[in-house]
Design a protein around this motif. Structure first.
Motif, mmCIF file in Angstrom:
data_model
loop_
_atom_site.group_PDB
_atom_site.id
_atom_site.type_symbol
_atom_site.label_atom_id
_atom_site.label_comp_id
_atom_site.label_asym_id
_atom_site.label_seq_id
_atom_site.Cartn_x
_atom_site.Cartn_y
_atom_site.Cartn_z
ATOM 1 N N ILE A 155 0.833 -1.201 0.000
ATOM 2 C CA ILE A 155 0.000 0.000 0.000
ATOM 3 C C ILE A 155 0.869 1.253 0.000
ATOM 4 C CG2 ILE A 155 -1.674 1.328 1.358
ATOM 5 C CD1 ILE A 155 -2.888 -1.344 2.243
ATOM 6 N N ILE A 156 1.897 1.267 0.863
ATOM 7 C CA ILE A 156 2.817 2.415 0.875
ATOM 8 C C ILE A 156 3.556 2.511 -0.458
ATOM 9 C CG2 ILE A 156 4.857 3.411 1.980
ATOM 10 C CD1 ILE A 156 3.931 2.161 4.610
ATOM 11 N N ALA A 157 3.968 1.358 -0.993
ATOM 12 C CA ALA A 157 4.694 1.348 -2.269
ATOM 13 C C ALA A 157 3.837 1.912 -3.398
ATOM 14 C CB ALA A 157 5.140 -0.067 -2.609
ATOM 15 N N ASN A 158 2.544 1.598 -3.391
ATOM 16 C CA ASN A 158 1.657 2.104 -4.447
ATOM 17 C C ASN A 158 1.498 3.619 -4.357
ATOM 18 O OD1 ASN A 158 1.200 -0.405 -5.601
ATOM 19 N ND2 ASN A 158 -0.600 -0.830 -4.346
ATOM 20 N N ILE A 159 1.422 4.152 -3.135
ATOM 21 C CA ILE A 159 1.320 5.605 -2.972
ATOM 22 C C ILE A 159 2.594 6.278 -3.469
ATOM 23 C CG2 ILE A 159 1.168 7.473 -1.284
ATOM 24 C CD1 ILE A 159 -0.653 5.673 0.387
ATOM 25 N N ILE A 160 3.744 5.717 -3.093
ATOM 26 C CA ILE A 160 5.025 6.274 -3.543
ATOM 27 C C ILE A 160 5.113 6.255 -5.064
ATOM 28 C CG2 ILE A 160 7.519 5.862 -3.590
ATOM 29 C CD1 ILE A 160 7.314 4.957 -0.671
ATOM 30 N N SER A 161 4.722 5.138 -5.668
ATOM 31 C CA SER A 161 4.778 5.001 -7.120
ATOM 32 C C SER A 161 3.861 6.006 -7.809
ATOM 33 C CB SER A 161 4.392 3.575 -7.520
ATOM 34 O OG SER A 161 4.391 3.422 -8.921
ATOM 35 N N LYS A 162 2.671 6.192 -7.263
ATOM 36 C CA LYS A 162 1.711 7.143 -7.848
ATOM 37 C C LYS A 162 2.235 8.574 -7.765
ATOM 38 C CE LYS A 162 -3.067 8.764 -7.375
ATOM 39 N NZ LYS A 162 -4.329 8.637 -6.598
ATOM 40 N N VAL A 163 2.799 8.928 -6.617
ATOM 41 C CA VAL A 163 3.322 10.282 -6.434
ATOM 42 C C VAL A 163 4.465 10.553 -7.413
ATOM 43 C CG1 VAL A 163 4.605 11.757 -4.825
ATOM 44 C CG2 VAL A 163 2.607 10.508 -4.023
ATOM 45 N N GLN A 164 5.289 9.551 -7.664
ATOM 46 C CA GLN A 164 6.465 9.748 -8.516
ATOM 47 C C GLN A 164 6.124 9.924 -9.990
ATOM 48 O OE1 GLN A 164 9.119 6.505 -7.566
ATOM 49 N NE2 GLN A 164 9.888 7.526 -5.731
#
Length: 412
Positions: A155-164
């Motif tokens: 879940i954290i990884a998906n947020i990071i990926s989306k922000v990037q």
């Protein structure tokens, strides 16, 4: 459960971030320091080396006060600005070797440090803790995050990926050809999700920054005792951290170099080693170990492989299974007479990025008599050491990423 919260970072303006950001002060040569201080008025080095302005070496309380003054000047001159809302910050580093590190800069709890939710694997030196605690108390800010690692979380990884996928607030490349990016997470839903996900994580581990963590905890205890209205929500109850998933961490080994054979001849030394190791002469072939409990040794112009005789060695805990501890218990202390790895000037260290060619050259030039190469320690070994409440020998790991100072600043 881990408490990881957003905060209002003080940051350089977009146009000056590449000029402000600096490596750790100790990593610069004197010539490099002088060049940056002479020709870059925006370098964070001007803040942490405030005596330069007066061409004077300053120390102790005088230096701390001047650091505070230089910092305030950077704010007054709008080199630094502070965010109006509490945010998380996604930070990404792509280094020259192609390694990518992505994580979140946030505020982490000193209570979590106290309660072993944030776990350590290295010893700290009390006097260094106190010195840095006093420094923090005077200057009122921290400019370099502690490096923490947590279990991979989708879940954290998906947020990071989306922000990037959005445009970065900061993007700059250093002269080492490492590229740094920073994004701001300021939407309430993402902030709440990240905070909730970290609350499900039972343990996070210090990868780098043990003294900074310990000093921040000491400061929080001191300020808490001085504040009759203490609530636990004050900024001093937290310290700035860069949290990256375990899979992003890059761990290199530290190789060992010893100046003499403790009065032994080469032949007598090899015979002593034979008790605990199966030894093979590799001649001029550069031998690099690739398995746990295998070591490389360079002695008198030749490489040797050393394989631990496990039947002669007892594995009582996670520390005993660590290669740096095995080398200490079987060779450095009993044979070479090195008891104190921190203070004995007969031993030195070369981190693995320099590889065994560096070890070979230093022995060939006569600076050292023998060198030992090791395999890198794994994150699983680090966690096992921390979980058992043990600490590694000094210089067991060289961990990347190495962070820059002055990109995000935490005030308390």
């Amino acid at each position: 459960m881990a408490t990881v919260i957003p905060f209002k970072a003080v940051r350089p303006t977009r146009d000056k971030v590449s000029l402000v950001a600096s490596r750790s002060y100790q990593s610069y040569t004197q010539d490099e320091l002088e060049a940056r201080l002479n020709y870059n008025p925006f370098s964070f080095l001007h803040i942490i080396n405030p005596g330069y302005k007066y061409d004077k070496q300053v120390n102790g309380k005088e230096r701390y006060n001047l650091v505070r003054n230089r910092y305030l000047e950077f704010k007054e001159d709008h080199i630094f600005i502070q965010d109006k809302t509490a945010n998380y910050y996604v930070y990404k580093i792509v280094n020259r070797n192609g390694n990518v590190f992505s994580g979140i800069i946030a505020a982490t709890s000193t209570e979590d440090y106290k309660n072993d939710i944030i776990k350590k694997h290295e010893d700290t030196i009390e006097c260094r803790e106190t010195i840095f605690k006093n420094y923090l108390k005077t200057v009122g800010f921290n400019a370099e995050p502690v490096l923490l690692t947590y279990p991979d979380n989708d879940i954290i990884a998906n947020i990071i990926s989306k922000v990037q996928k959005e445009r970065a607030e900061f993007e700059f490349t250093t002269h080492f050809r490492d590229t740094h990016y920073l994004w701001i997470i300021d939407d309430i839903k993402s902030i709440e999700t990240i905070q909730e996900e970290f609350e499900t994580i039972k343990t996070i581990y210090i990868a780098d920054g043990h003294h900074r963590s310990a000093s921040s905890y000491l400061l929080s205890e001191e300020l808490k005792s001085e504040n009759k209205l203490h609530t636990g929500k004050e900024p001093y109850n937290y310290f700035m951290s860069y949290l990256i998933p375990e899979s992003d961490l890059k761990i290199h080994e530290f190789n060992r170099l010893v100046k003499d054979l403790n009065g032994l001849s080469k032949e007598a030394f090899l015979i002593r080693l034979d008790t605990m190791f199966r030894i093979e002469n590799r001649g001029l072939d550069l031998y690099k170990p690739n398995k746990k409990h295998h070591f490389s040794m360079y002695l008198d112009g030749e490489f040797y492989s050393l394989y631990l005789r496990k039947s002669n060695y007892k594995f009582n805990n996670a520390l005993d299974a660590l290669d740096t501890q095995i080398l200490y218990k079987t060779i450095l202390k009993p044979i070479l007479g090195i008891s104190d790895l921190r203070k004995d000037n007969r031993i030195n260290y070369s981190y693995g990025k320099n590889d065994l060619v560096t070890v070979k050259s230093k022995v060939d030039y006569g600076e050292y008599a023998v060198g030992f190469g090791l395999v890198p320690i794994t994150i699983e070994e680090i966690k096992a050491i921390a979980d058992e409440g043990l600490t590694m020998p000094p210089k067991s790991t060289f961990i990347e990423p190495k962070l820059r100072s002055g990109i995000t600043i935490y005030e308390f």
